[in-house]
Design a protein around this motif. Sequence first.
Motif, short mmCIF file in Angstrom:
data_model
loop_
_atom_site.label_atom_id
_atom_site.label_comp_id
_atom_site.label_asym_id
_atom_site.label_seq_id
_atom_site.Cartn_x
_atom_site.Cartn_y
_atom_site.Cartn_z
N GLN A 89 0.84 -1.20 0.00
CA GLN A 89 0.00 0.00 0.00
C GLN A 89 0.87 1.24 0.00
O GLN A 89 1.91 1.29 0.67
N ARG A 90 0.43 2.25 -0.74
CA ARG A 90 1.09 3.54 -0.78
C ARG A 90 0.04 4.63 -0.54
O ARG A 90 -1.08 4.53 -1.05
N LEU A 91 0.40 5.65 0.23
CA LEU A 91 -0.45 6.81 0.45
C LEU A 91 0.39 8.06 0.38
O LEU A 91 1.42 8.16 1.06
N ASP A 92 -0.02 9.02 -0.43
CA ASP A 92 0.61 10.33 -0.49
C ASP A 92 -0.44 11.37 -0.12
O ASP A 92 -1.51 11.44 -0.74
N VAL A 93 -0.13 12.18 0.88
CA VAL A 93 -1.07 13.16 1.39
C VAL A 93 -0.84 14.49 0.68
O VAL A 93 0.27 15.02 0.67
N LEU A 94 -1.91 15.02 0.09
CA LEU A 94 -1.82 16.29 -0.63
C LEU A 94 -2.37 17.46 0.18
O LEU A 94 -1.94 18.60 0.00
N ALA A 95 -3.33 17.18 1.06
CA ALA A 95 -3.94 18.21 1.90
C ALA A 95 -4.61 17.51 3.08
O ALA A 95 -5.00 16.34 2.97
N PRO A 96 -4.77 18.20 4.22
CA PRO A 96 -5.43 17.57 5.37
C PRO A 96 -6.88 17.21 5.04
O PRO A 96 -7.59 17.94 4.34
N LEU A 97 -7.32 16.08 5.57
CA LEU A 97 -8.73 15.73 5.47
C LEU A 97 -9.52 16.59 6.45
O LEU A 97 -9.16 16.68 7.63
N PRO A 98 -10.60 17.22 6.01
CA PRO A 98 -11.41 17.99 6.95
C PRO A 98 -12.14 17.07 7.92
O PRO A 98 -12.32 15.88 7.64
N PRO A 99 -12.57 17.58 9.08
CA PRO A 99 -13.27 16.72 10.04
C PRO A 99 -14.55 16.08 9.50
O PRO A 99 -14.94 15.01 9.94
N ARG A 100 -15.18 16.74 8.56
CA ARG A 100 -16.34 16.16 7.88
C ARG A 100 -16.40 16.74 6.48
O ARG A 100 -15.83 17.79 6.20
N GLY A 101 -17.11 16.05 5.57
CA GLY A 101 -17.23 16.59 4.23
C GLY A 101 -17.39 15.52 3.18
O GLY A 101 -17.71 14.36 3.48
N GLU A 102 -17.16 15.94 1.93
CA GLU A 102 -17.25 15.04 0.79
C GLU A 102 -15.97 15.13 -0.02
O GLU A 102 -15.34 16.19 -0.09
N LEU A 103 -15.59 14.01 -0.63
CA LEU A 103 -14.43 13.97 -1.51
C LEU A 103 -14.81 13.30 -2.82
O LEU A 103 -15.50 12.27 -2.82
N ASP A 104 -14.36 13.87 -3.91
CA ASP A 104 -14.53 13.25 -5.23
C ASP A 104 -13.30 12.39 -5.50
O ASP A 104 -12.17 12.89 -5.46
N LEU A 105 -13.52 11.12 -5.78
CA LEU A 105 -12.43 10.18 -6.00
C LEU A 105 -12.47 9.64 -7.41
O LEU A 105 -13.54 9.38 -7.97
N HIS A 106 -11.29 9.45 -8.00
CA HIS A 106 -11.14 8.90 -9.34
C HIS A 106 -10.21 7.71 -9.25
O HIS A 106 -9.11 7.81 -8.70
N ALA A 107 -10.64 6.55 -9.77
CA ALA A 107 -9.85 5.33 -9.66
C ALA A 107 -9.57 4.73 -11.03
O ALA A 107 -10.41 4.79 -11.93
N ARG A 108 -8.38 4.12 -11.15
CA ARG A 108 -8.01 3.44 -12.38
C ARG A 108 -6.95 2.39 -12.08
O ARG A 108 -6.36 2.37 -10.99
N VAL A 109 -6.72 1.50 -13.03
CA VAL A 109 -5.63 0.53 -12.92
C VAL A 109 -4.39 1.19 -13.51
O VAL A 109 -4.28 1.36 -14.72
#
Length: 277
Positions: A89-109
């Motif tokens: 597993q790899r994770l790169d953090v670009l910005a802090p996650l807010p305490p609540r909210g919505e995120l748009d995610l895009h997935a691909r192989v």
Amino acid sequence: MTRATTENPVRCAGDWEGVELGRRTVAYDESAAILYALAVGARATELDLVLENRLRVLPTFALTLAQWAPDQLGSRGAFDTATALHGSQRLDVLAPLPPRGELDLHARVANVWDKGGAAVFDVRVESRCFEATWSIFAPGAGGFGGERGPAKPKPIEREPDVEATTATSPDQAALYRLTGDRHLIHIDPEAAAHIGQPRPIMHGLCSLAASALGLARAVGAHPADLTALEGRFAAPVFPGQDLQVRAWHEGDGHVFDVAADGATAIAGGSASFTGAS
């Protein structure tokens, strides 16, 4: 390499490279983020991890929001879900996650690597707050003539700069599964026995996040200041085992490994934190 589509059906594992897995908008609130923090070992005294009005969300919580992506690839038939393993597993953090909210995610192989007797599928999820890559090891799916992919990092031979022990709870997998991964091998002894384990095993992502939490404490960093994390799952961890983390300073971060009862559970780890000593 031909991409798998309705018009171009899959002929081999390599055909999945570049395939889009879709976009999703995921929502969460403070309760979900706090439940996650407790599930990976946050303490009740670490108030900014468990109290709503001062909450800092652990960056690894993002991985629970994006678990649908590798699950979807498996449901499409890219690999045998009964034998495939979460390799790394790899994770790169670009910005802090807010305490609540919505995120748009895009997935691909992103990649499919040919290991000869197996294939490794890299499933990448991107958002404004993070990028994450699941590497899924699929036995029997290799031999299609693709590239082998990057080599495993060589272990460091000098004495570690940091050592830390993180205790896990006998009930930890039962709690962690409430964050989204409800696979039966983490709760049902019969399911665990079916894969050759004497009892239910910890989720790999729980072990990785718990190790990162312990490492942050050991190096004087706040765990919410994690900027990058990576690890390869080498052996299962059982709830209740202690995790022995060994880490070495490398560049702006640390490389590390994790053992449970003397057996390496996570290898080739790396982590970076802002403000680490």
